[in-house]
Design a protein around this motif. Structure first.
Motif, PDB file in Angstrom:
ATOM      1  N   GLN A 510      -2.073 -17.847   7.552  1.00  0.00           N
ATOM      2  CA  GLN A 510      -0.653 -18.254   7.464  1.00  0.00           C
ATOM      3  C   GLN A 510      -0.055 -16.772   7.315  1.00  0.00           C
ATOM      4  OE1 GLN A 510      -0.393 -20.804   3.941  1.00  0.00           O
ATOM      5  NE2 GLN A 510      -0.759 -22.674   5.179  1.00  0.00           N
ATOM      6  N   CYS A 511      -0.272 -16.125   6.720  1.00  0.00           N
ATOM      7  CA  CYS A 511      -0.037 -14.384   6.709  1.00  0.00           C
ATOM      8  C   CYS A 511      -0.989 -13.749   6.472  1.00  0.00           C
ATOM      9  CB  CYS A 511       1.235 -14.648   5.611  1.00  0.00           C
ATOM     10  SG  CYS A 511       0.435 -14.641   4.051  1.00  0.00           S
ATOM     11  N   ARG A 512      -1.197 -12.513   6.831  1.00  0.00           N
ATOM     12  CA  ARG A 512      -1.781 -11.375   6.762  1.00  0.00           C
ATOM     13  C   ARG A 512      -1.145  -9.906   6.579  1.00  0.00           C
ATOM     14  NH1 ARG A 512      -7.560 -10.416   9.941  1.00  0.00           N
ATOM     15  NH2 ARG A 512      -6.199 -10.040  11.836  1.00  0.00           N
ATOM     16  N   MET A 513      -1.515  -9.259   5.449  1.00  0.00           N
ATOM     17  CA  MET A 513      -1.041  -7.898   5.253  1.00  0.00           C
ATOM     18  C   MET A 513      -1.874  -6.772   5.151  1.00  0.00           C
ATOM     19  SD  MET A 513       0.747  -6.208   1.979  1.00  0.00           S
ATOM     20  CE  MET A 513      -0.296  -6.131   0.870  1.00  0.00           C
ATOM     21  N   THR A 514      -2.014  -6.000   6.241  1.00  0.00           N
ATOM     22  CA  THR A 514      -3.049  -4.660   6.086  1.00  0.00           C
ATOM     23  C   THR A 514      -2.152  -3.448   5.893  1.00  0.00           C
ATOM     24  OG1 THR A 514      -4.196  -6.017   7.994  1.00  0.00           O
ATOM     25  CG2 THR A 514      -4.730  -3.539   7.536  1.00  0.00           C
ATOM     26  N   VAL A 515      -2.750  -3.098   4.704  1.00  0.00           N
ATOM     27  CA  VAL A 515      -1.953  -1.574   4.288  1.00  0.00           C
ATOM     28  C   VAL A 515      -3.187  -0.744   4.563  1.00  0.00           C
ATOM     29  CG1 VAL A 515      -1.330  -0.445   2.287  1.00  0.00           C
ATOM     30  CG2 VAL A 515      -1.139  -2.602   2.173  1.00  0.00           C
ATOM     31  N   LEU A 516      -2.581   0.183   5.656  1.00  0.00           N
ATOM     32  CA  LEU A 516      -3.759   0.940   6.360  1.00  0.00           C
ATOM     33  C   LEU A 516      -3.895   2.293   5.346  1.00  0.00           C
ATOM     34  CD1 LEU A 516      -2.194   0.738   9.858  1.00  0.00           C
ATOM     35  CD2 LEU A 516      -4.251  -0.326   8.928  1.00  0.00           C
ATOM     36  N   ASP A 517      -4.972   2.789   5.280  1.00  0.00           N
ATOM     37  CA  ASP A 517      -5.498   3.987   4.786  1.00  0.00           C
ATOM     38  C   ASP A 517      -5.050   5.149   5.623  1.00  0.00           C
ATOM     39  OD1 ASP A 517      -6.436   6.126   3.141  1.00  0.00           O
ATOM     40  OD2 ASP A 517      -8.468   5.705   3.494  1.00  0.00           O
ATOM     41  N   VAL A 518      -3.602   5.575   5.439  1.00  0.00           N
ATOM     42  CA  VAL A 518      -3.328   6.900   6.123  1.00  0.00           C
ATOM     43  C   VAL A 518      -3.239   7.983   5.456  1.00  0.00           C
ATOM     44  CG1 VAL A 518      -1.939   5.445   7.838  1.00  0.00           C
ATOM     45  CG2 VAL A 518      -0.895   6.190   5.659  1.00  0.00           C
ATOM     46  N   ARG A 734      -6.007   0.297  -4.338  1.00  0.00           N
ATOM     47  CA  ARG A 734      -5.369   1.800  -3.847  1.00  0.00           C
ATOM     48  C   ARG A 734      -6.050   2.200  -2.565  1.00  0.00           C
ATOM     49  NH1 ARG A 734      -5.830   5.500  -9.037  1.00  0.00           N
ATOM     50  NH2 ARG A 734      -6.288   6.914  -7.440  1.00  0.00           N
ATOM     51  N   THR A 735      -5.288   2.767  -1.699  1.00  0.00           N
ATOM     52  CA  THR A 735      -6.015   3.035  -0.526  1.00  0.00           C
ATOM     53  C   THR A 735      -6.860   4.228  -0.589  1.00  0.00           C
ATOM     54  OG1 THR A 735      -3.815   4.361   0.308  1.00  0.00           O
ATOM     55  CG2 THR A 735      -4.211   1.911   1.220  1.00  0.00           C
ATOM     56  N   ASP A 736      -6.464   5.066  -1.535  1.00  0.00           N
ATOM     57  CA  ASP A 736      -7.344   6.336  -1.540  1.00  0.00           C
ATOM     58  C   ASP A 736      -8.635   5.858  -2.242  1.00  0.00           C
ATOM     59  OD1 ASP A 736      -6.380   5.579  -4.160  1.00  0.00           O
ATOM     60  OD2 ASP A 736      -6.313   7.775  -4.911  1.00  0.00           O
ATOM     61  N   LEU A 737      -8.771   4.728  -2.789  1.00  0.00           N
ATOM     62  CA  LEU A 737     -10.042   4.118  -3.534  1.00  0.00           C
ATOM     63  C   LEU A 737     -10.850   3.074  -2.630  1.00  0.00           C
ATOM     64  CD1 LEU A 737      -9.087   4.127  -7.122  1.00  0.00           C
ATOM     65  CD2 LEU A 737     -10.180   5.865  -6.080  1.00  0.00           C
ATOM     66  N   GLN A 738      -9.840   2.189  -2.271  1.00  0.00           N
ATOM     67  CA  GLN A 738     -10.552   0.969  -1.457  1.00  0.00           C
ATOM     68  C   GLN A 738     -10.342   1.255   0.270  1.00  0.00           C
ATOM     69  OE1 GLN A 738      -8.613   0.264  -4.172  1.00  0.00           O
ATOM     70  NE2 GLN A 738     -10.425  -0.119  -5.493  1.00  0.00           N
ATOM     71  N   GLY A 739      -9.788   2.201   0.766  1.00  0.00           N
ATOM     72  CA  GLY A 739      -9.523   2.416   1.976  1.00  0.00           C
ATOM     73  C   GLY A 739      -8.302   1.136   2.479  1.00  0.00           C
ATOM     74  N   ASN A 740      -8.547   0.690   3.735  1.00  0.00           N
ATOM     75  CA  ASN A 740      -7.793  -0.275   3.956  1.00  0.00           C
ATOM     76  C   ASN A 740      -7.663  -1.437   3.300  1.00  0.00           C
ATOM     77  OD1 ASN A 740      -7.139   1.296   6.401  1.00  0.00           O
ATOM     78  ND2 ASN A 740      -8.317   0.361   8.069  1.00  0.00           N
ATOM     79  N   ILE A 741      -6.681  -1.964   2.956  1.00  0.00           N
ATOM     80  CA  ILE A 741      -6.505  -3.367   2.223  1.00  0.00           C
ATOM     81  C   ILE A 741      -5.841  -4.388   2.797  1.00  0.00           C
ATOM     82  CG2 ILE A 741      -5.302  -3.818  -0.142  1.00  0.00           C
ATOM     83  CD1 ILE A 741      -5.529  -1.146  -1.228  1.00  0.00           C
ATOM     84  N   VAL A 742      -6.590  -5.485   3.089  1.00  0.00           N
ATOM     85  CA  VAL A 742      -6.127  -6.515   3.610  1.00  0.00           C
ATOM     86  C   VAL A 742      -5.977  -7.730   2.803  1.00  0.00           C
ATOM     87  CG1 VAL A 742      -6.908  -8.468   5.660  1.00  0.00           C
ATOM     88  CG2 VAL A 742      -7.640  -5.795   5.635  1.00  0.00           C
ATOM     89  N   PHE A 743      -4.852  -8.485   2.719  1.00  0.00           N
ATOM     90  CA  PHE A 743      -4.619  -9.394   2.085  1.00  0.00           C
ATOM     91  C   PHE A 743      -4.100 -10.725   2.915  1.00  0.00           C
ATOM     92  CE2 PHE A 743      -1.181 -12.551   0.249  1.00  0.00           C
ATOM     93  CZ  PHE A 743      -1.809 -12.791  -0.837  1.00  0.00           C
ATOM     94  N   ARG A 744      -4.831 -11.804   2.805  1.00  0.00           N
ATOM     95  CA  ARG A 744      -4.539 -12.859   3.977  1.00  0.00           C
ATOM     96  C   ARG A 744      -4.521 -14.244   3.222  1.00  0.00           C
ATOM     97  NH1 ARG A 744      -9.830 -11.679   7.523  1.00  0.00           N
ATOM     98  NH2 ARG A 744      -8.819 -13.412   8.858  1.00  0.00           N
ATOM     99  N   ARG A 745      -3.857 -15.145   3.849  1.00  0.00           N
ATOM    100  CA  ARG A 745      -3.811 -16.398   3.257  1.00  0.00           C
ATOM    101  C   ARG A 745      -3.775 -17.504   4.457  1.00  0.00           C
ATOM    102  NH1 ARG A 745      -0.966 -17.508  -1.726  1.00  0.00           N
ATOM    103  NH2 ARG A 745      -2.032 -16.330  -3.276  1.00  0.00           N
TER     104      ARG A 745
END
Length: 745
Positions: A510-518, A734-745
């Motif tokens: 239904q939705c997905r958010m990806t916070v990229l580790d930049v 946190r991206t500095d600890l977990q890298g790319n973070i993906v949230f999906r529903r």
């Protein structure tokens, strides 16, 4: 038996283990055990070849561990003791300075405990420094060796990074020391090439001759990576071989004359190219070949490769961590093992054993393809690891371009000589040789633009496919009745399945958010159904952020964005946007309607060709069950309160992104917008102490808090902010600890 080769293999394995997994204790005990085992195997296996091989390799491991421990104890430790400390030092510059986005960078040498150390200095402002100049001041040091956060510099022998903390003084040298002349010549050659070649080809000429890629723009660099010919613009064995061929012909193929002129020429070429690991390895091997010719000795490629690697590892054991070194060695190992077999197979299938012109062309094609395929056997996993891409058109691109590279290389050298003697003649010749350069650029750009020119390891399915291919290759090599066609078909079917899985992965969310580790920046991908939006694209390095965003999208089968939302124009949010648009177009770009001073706004306006929306009041975008609210800036200046805020709403999913707004901007948002309870809050300003205020947390009650942050000197995320998030019951990522973070529903 190639004893030196097996010894070097063990020595290299020990250096790699220590470089990547530095053992805090037990090194000397491991050395003793390995040495004892090697003695037993060598003494007891006089008639068993495998025991002698294993014993020799274990002896190499023991010596490698011992050498790395001694190198670390007697040399690296003094540098490690400066990690995080400030000290007043005086350094001698070893190269010309270069401008960065944050000031000036220059390489230099300092003496610690009487020993010289190479250091990269970062100085505030724009300062011109030359080889031999002295730089004095107070600097904060960061180590690049295993005791600290590893950087790519250590593979080049730079073990410290230094950041200016107070006023620095520059001392000009009245004369240049002799060791500075390679850098001076490189600088002069660069000037001649810039003055002689047309603007669209000068960057390629510098990269081909010197390995200087500063003139290669992002789009061209990407085209070379995707089309599989990046090795052309990184000085390596190819370039050394081309140079040696010229020397050999000019010396009328006489071995004494070739050795007399060739050895110093190769050393000088490597010095002017900066002694990069790849050119150093290639030059050492070529010098050994010249010596073998000179003294009429047999030349054994694998043994000479082993000797060259051993010399480089003794000088700097951390060269094993260099991507340049690994790719260079991997390329040669693949060629030694597989090139002849692949050539014989292709030449037989093409019937290229005749003496007519057509047969010669077939043999040339078989030779070119066999070298490319054999080199790719070990370099493909390395390229996938370091650069995140596997080119599917690399063989074709190499076949179409490699034949002209020698001509361009010799032409570039001729332009340098002519331009030094008579600039007009240099410009005339450069105008001629610019055309074959344009041919190479055109081929690379055309093939890179093909759909599926490359696949990207941002997708776990592509990683699995690559592993599957190497399992197939291993089975293929173990079989007696080998069927290359079956191997190719199985690989192709596996690729199709991997691509289908990658593209279908998010279609049912239904939705997905990806916070990229930049790194220290922000780039967020929002997806729902067939709609895809990107919020920001910037980070510690703009090009890296653009690569990560583009390759994440392409790996999911997304080649065009429905929209881009740029919260504000700071480089850590917008620095990669222009580069991204050269690879992934967008239907519309939303930017804050504020004053902007970086020039990013004008560049993006030009790229978008009128598809830019300047947000001066709140906007609501609706796409079926998905809505995106874009909240206008609080203030019109270029500060943090000029950030857009974004509310992404899908079924049972509410995500709020506040850009770099402080608590003031967040409170103003609460007054002007009806914010729902949130599933996810992307914490503003990378978790600064003035973000995620209590009022916002109490009003929205987010379940998850995501902080896009990298290594930084500002102490982000702030402890106060983390405490507020925990008190509000948020689960923090946190991206500095977990890298790319993906949230999906």
């Amino acid at each position: 038996m190639r004893k030196l080769m097996w010894f070097t293999l063990g020595f290299t394995a020990a250096c790699a283990f220590c470089a990547y997994f530095w053992p805090s204790s037990g090194v000397w005990a491991a050395c003793a055990v390995l040495a004892g085992l090697s003695v037993l195997l060598l003494s007891g296996g006089k008639r068993l070849k495998w025991m002698r091989i294993l014993g020799t390799a274990l002896l190499g491991c023991a010596v490698g561990l011992t050498w790395f421990q001694l190198f670390h104890t007697t040399y690296l430790r003094a540098a490690a003791e400066l990690d995080g400390e400030e000290a007043e030092v005086t350094a001698q510059c070893t190269d010309y300075s270069e401008q960065t986005g944050y000031g000036t960078a220059v390489d230099g040498v300092v003496r610690l405990n009487g020993k010289p150390y190479r250091v990269r200095f970062y100085v505030n402002g724009e300062i011109e420094m030359e080889p031999g100049d002295t730089l004095s001041g107070v600097f904060r040091f960061r180590v690049t060796t295993p005791d600290g956060k590893a950087t790519f510099h250590r593979g080049s022998g730079i073990f410290l990074l230094a950041y200016q903390q107070a006023d620095a003084q520059l001392g000009k040298m009245a004369y240049r020391p002799f060791w500075a002349f390679p850098a001076i010549w490189r600088h002069e050659i660069t000037r001649i090439l810039d003055d002689s070649f047309p603007a669209d080809t000068a960057g390629f000429a510098k990269a081909l001759l010197l390995g200087d890629r500063s003139g290669i723009d992002y789009a061209t660099s990407t085209a070379f990576k995707v089309s599989g010919i990046s090795h052309i613009i990184a000085v390596s064995g190819l370039h050394v071989t081309i140079l040696f061929t010229l020397i050999y012909l000019l010396c009328f193929k006489r071995r004494w004359l070739t050795a007399l002129i060739g050895i110093p020429s190769l050393v000088l070429f490597a010095a002017v190219a900066g002694f990069s690991p790849s050119v150093t390895r290639a030059s050492l091997m070529m010098i050994l070949m010249l010596l073998a010719m000179l003294f009429d000795r047999e030349y054994d490629g694998p043994t000479e490769l082993a000797f060259s690697c051993l010399v480089m590892l003794f000088v700097n054991p951390l060269v094993i961590t260099s991507a340049s070194f690994q790719l260079s060695v991997g390329c040669m190992v693949g060629i030694f093992l597989f090139q002849r077999r692949i050539f014989d197979f292709l030449a037989g299938r093409l019937h290229g054993d005749g003496k007519n012109p057509l047969s010669k062309i077939k043999r040339w094609a078989a030779g070119s393809v066999s070298v490319t395929l054999s080199a790719m056997v070990f370099t493909t996993p390395l390229v996938a690891w370091y650069f995140g891409a596997v080119s599917l058109v690399g063989v074709l691109t190499n076949l179409l371009t490699l034949w002209v590279i020698s001509l361009i290389f010799y032409g570039t050298m001729l332009v340098c000589l002519a331009g030094w003697l008579w600039p007009a003649a240099g410009a005339f010749l450069a105008g001629i040789f610019a055309w074959p350069i344009r041919y190479v650029l055109s081929v690379a750009g055309t093939l890179a633009a093909f759909p599926l020119a490359a696949v990207y390891t941002r997708s776990i399915y592509i990683v699995a496919w690559l592993g599957f291919v190497y399992v197939l290759l291993s089975v293929f090599l173990l079989q007696k009745n080998r069927k290359p066609g079956l191997l190719a078909c199985c690989g192709a079917v596996g690729l199709c399945l991997a691509l289908a899985a990658s593209w279908a992965d998010g279609l049912f969310d239904q939705c997905r958010m990806t916070v990229l580790d930049v790194g220290q920046g922000q780039s967020i991908l929002l997806e729902s159904g067939k709609k895809t939006f990107l919020v920001d694209c910037g980070g510690s390095d703009g090009e890296d952020a653009a690569d990560l965003a583009a390759e994440t999208l392409l790996s999911r089968g997304i080649s065009r964005l429905d929209g881009i939302i740029l919260t504000h124009f700071d480089r850590d949010h917008a620095g990669g946007m222009s580069d991204l648009l050269t690879r992934i177009p967008a239907d519309v770009l939303f930017v804050p309607d504020v004053e902007e001073e970086t020039g990013i706004d004008d560049a993006l306006e030009l790229q978008m060709e009128g598809r830019t929306v300047r947000v001066s009041r709140d906007l609501e975008l609706a796409y079926g069950d998905v809505s995106i609210s874009i909240y206008a800036p609080v203030l019109r200046d270029s500060g943090n309160e000029s950030s857009l805020a974004v509310l992404f709403r899908a079924q049972n999913c509410d995500i709020l992104i506040t850009g770099d707004r402080s608590s003031f901007g967040e409170r103003m948002l609460l007054k002007t917008a009806a914010l729902p309870e949130l599933e996810v809050l992307v914490v503003g300003h990378h978790g600064s102490k003035n973000s995620a205020c209590r009022e916002l947390l109490e009003a929205t009650k987010p379940n998850l808090a995501v902080i896009s942050v990298g290594e930084n000197p500002y102490g982000l995320p702030a402890s106060e902010t983390l405490e507020r998030l925990y008190d509000a019951g948020c689960v923090v990522y946190r991206t500095d600890l977990q890298g790319n973070i993906v949230f999906r529903r």
